[in-house]
Design an enzyme around this catalytic site. Structure first.
Site, PDB file in Angstrom:
ATOM      1  N   ASN A  60     -10.666  -8.392  -0.063  1.00 25.26           N
ATOM      2  CA  ASN A  60      -9.708  -8.447   1.038  1.00 25.26           C
ATOM      3  C   ASN A  60     -10.264  -9.272   2.202  1.00 25.26           C
ATOM      4  O   ASN A  60     -11.483  -9.334   2.406  1.00 25.26           O
ATOM      5  CB  ASN A  60      -9.398  -7.018   1.493  1.00 25.26           C
ATOM      6  CG  ASN A  60      -8.292  -6.973   2.527  1.00 25.26           C
ATOM      7  OD1 ASN A  60      -8.532  -6.967   3.719  1.00 25.26           O
ATOM      8  ND2 ASN A  60      -7.058  -6.947   2.069  1.00 25.26           N
TER       9      ASN A  60
HETATM   10  N1  PLP Z   1      -9.206  -3.649   1.267  1.00 27.81           N
HETATM   11  C1  PLP Z   1      -8.221  -3.752   0.371  1.00 27.81           C
HETATM   12  C2  PLP Z   1      -8.562  -3.806  -1.088  1.00 27.81           C
HETATM   13  C3  PLP Z   1      -6.885  -3.816   0.786  1.00 27.81           C
HETATM   14  O1  PLP Z   1      -5.918  -3.965  -0.114  1.00 27.81           O
HETATM   15  C4  PLP Z   1      -6.602  -3.755   2.171  1.00 27.81           C
HETATM   16  C5  PLP Z   1      -5.222  -3.811   2.650  1.00 27.81           C
HETATM   17  O2  PLP Z   1      -4.279  -3.697   1.933  1.00 27.81           O
HETATM   18  C6  PLP Z   1      -7.666  -3.646   3.063  1.00 27.81           C
HETATM   19  C7  PLP Z   1      -8.961  -3.595   2.577  1.00 27.81           C
HETATM   20  C8  PLP Z   1      -7.454  -3.609   4.546  1.00 27.81           C
HETATM   21  O3  PLP Z   1      -6.987  -2.344   4.911  1.00 27.81           O
HETATM   22  P1  PLP Z   1      -6.884  -1.877   6.426  1.00 27.81           P
HETATM   23  O4  PLP Z   1      -5.587  -2.403   6.933  1.00 27.81           O
HETATM   24  O5  PLP Z   1      -6.899  -0.384   6.357  1.00 27.81           O
HETATM   25  O6  PLP Z   1      -8.015  -2.426   7.174  1.00 27.81           O
END
Ligand code: PLP
Length: 507
Positions: free
Chosen positions: A192
């Site tokens: 991400n």
């Molecule tokens: N990591 C993954 C695998 C995600 O899919 C996402 C968001 O969909 C995130 C991190 C980021 O999440 P957050 O908005 O809680 O920071």
């Protein structure tokens, strides 16, 4: 506003939310407003005199609702879900009603201790290793952060500080700034965006290594990168693996990554923001392989565990690594039970000082739905995704581009990318369902994610009908356009012929 008026406004607001959620399917999923729509609808200054709440509630319908994207609608299929539930909403209300800021135990003992309880409940529900439990004798434990991004950043910052301290001990001849300049972190190109951002915020090089063709990040790739970097004098600090990547919900190979991290004493963090809930399901037990070897992990309860945004669980194997890295004390923050051995002050586990009483909504949700209810919702998401995947596979005009994973199906219209792009554009214009595009190796695809508060099989039928009829319409229009283009070409040949004849005549 006094308590009497609050009761009236509050009850009306609960009715408002219940009506909204019960009738959510009536709304187009996407709003029809243009950027800047709200600004001219509202005064430039706050009102000088108080206004009556019924007027304000009316204005919510008039000016706010038209600008809402309906995330709790079952016609939402973009991103990953953020499923709320009624008990979680009640938990939000009561927690806000207490109005506490629970940065240390004394600031509200119930806030800290309930968080320890629900994090242990959750760890057991997800079958996490015992060392992540507060009730275990070891130094591990869980904390609620606001987001996966914050959890990743906390892990990166803690790993960085631990690495700096270790290097200073081992190499007293090196200056701290020299050490900091050599630190390096790793993740995969499928991770991400928050991972890359954590690197930027922590001022540490974040190398995004290429995942294998099946989009999985494995130890062999990490090993090659670390060997090369160590030879160049760099200091590997942390590797962030993903269970459930944002693009296709691929699962990195935690076992092989753990072996390399252990060999080089690199912190291993797992971002399981979406997929983490599935650790609770026996049929997904494979996903838990290697978790006993990781240093920290995060999972968003606000994705498919029915706790409203924001609520991100994070566990660390050794909380001392985090607390030692972030412990900045002031006399006004001290209290007589702050030795951290029995009860943590969670401010040392996070970035801000203040913290919300999130554990209350978690506790109310868990008690109201039970482990059984939480598992049933996740299984429902998986079943609905299987239903959708079947529909895609039964239609020869479409193809699935990655194996279905939990509630996510990645698919595309066969042929060149243009058709899939046109399809997505058309669906966005019609606003009946909402999906986002993604791309891998030059191939454009659509992500169909099961979302909303209470999705049903009939919603999947609705979405599929919308998708396949729009593809039919695009193909029909393309044929008409091709025919017209053909006619114009014929006509222009004709015309050219006529002009020639005229010129010949003139000559
Ligand atoms: N990591 C993954 C695998 C995600 O899919 C996402 C968001 O969909 C995130 C991190 C980021 O999440 P957050 O908005 O809680 O920071």
């Amino acid at each position: 506003m006094n308590a009497k008026e609050f009761r009236e406004f509050g009850k009306a607001a609960v009715d408002f939310v219940a009506d909204y959620l019960e009738n959510i399917r009536e709304n187009d999923i996407l709003p029809s407003v243009e950027p800047g729509y709200l600004l001219p609808l509202l005064p430039k200054k706050m009102p000088e005199t108080p206004e009556a709440w019924p007027e304000i509630l009316t204005d919510i319908n008039r000016v706010i609702k038209p600008g809402i994207t309906h995330w709790q609608s079952p016609n939402m299929h973009a991103y990953f879900p953020t499923c709320i539930s009624y008990p979680s909403l009640v938990g939000e209300l009561i927690a806000t009603g207490y109005g506490i800021v629970g940065f240390s135990w004394i600031c509200s003992p119930a806030c800290t201790e309930l968080e320890m309880v629900v994090m242990d409940w959750l760890a057991k529900f997800l079958h996490l290793p015992k060392h992540f439990l507060h009730e275990d004798d070891g130094p591990g434990g869980g904390v609620i952060q606001g987001s996966a991004s914050e959890s990743v950043l906390v892990a990166v910052l803690a790993a960085r500080e631990q690495a700096v301290r270790k290097e200073r001990e081992n190499h007293p001849e090196m200056s701290e700034s020299d050490i900091r300049g050599k630190l390096i972190a790793y993740s995969s190109d499928q991770s991400n965006s928050c991972i890359e951002k954590a690197g930027l915020l922590a001022a540490i090089r974040m190398k995004l290594l290429p995942a294998d063709e099946d989009l999985i990040f494995r130890g062999a790739t990490l090993q090659k990168a670390i060997e090369k970097d160590v030879a160049a004098g760099l200091i590997p600090v942390i590797c962030i693996a993903t269970l459930g990547t944002t693009g296709t919900c691929a699962y990195d190979d935690i076992e092989s990554l753990a072996s390399i991290c252990e060999q080089y004493q690199v912190w291993l963090h797992v971002d399981a923001a979406y997929a983490g809930g599935a650790f609770a399901l026996d049929e997904c037990a494979e996903l838990r392989r290697g978790l006993d070897r990781v240093d920290s992990l995060n999972f968003n309860l606000h994705k498919f565990m029915q706790v409203s945004f924001d609520c991100a669980a994070m566990w660390v194997r050794d909380a001392n690594n985090v607390v030692d890295s972030f412990n900045v004390d002031r006399i006004y923050l001290k209290h007589k039970h702050d030795d951290q051995t029995k009860i943590p002050d969670f401010r040392h586990w996070q970035i801000p000082l203040g913290r919300r009483f999130r554990a209350l909504k978690v506790w109310i949700t868990f008690r109201t739905l039970g482990a059984e209810g939480l598992r049933a919702t996740m299984r429902k998401h998986i079943d609905l995704a299987i239903q959708f995947e079947r529909a895609v596979k039964a239609d020869k005009r479409f193809e699935v581009v990655a194996p279905r994973a939990l509630g996510l199906v990645c698919f595309r219209a066969k042929g060149d990318n243009e058709i899939t792009a046109q399809l997505q554009h058309r669906l966005m214009e019609r606003k009946k369902i909402y999906m986002v595009k993604a791309e891998h190796c030059g191939r454009l695809f659509l992500r169909f994610s099961i979302c909303g508060m209470d999705p049903k099989p009939s919603d999947i039928e609705f979405a599929w009908t919308e998708i396949e009829t729009q593809l039919t319409a695009i193909c029909a229009e393309d044929q008409v356009n091709a025919r017209k283009a053909g006619d114009i070409t014929d006509l222009s040949h004709h015309l050219t012929g006529l002009q020639l004849t005229n010129e010949t005549l003139r000559r």
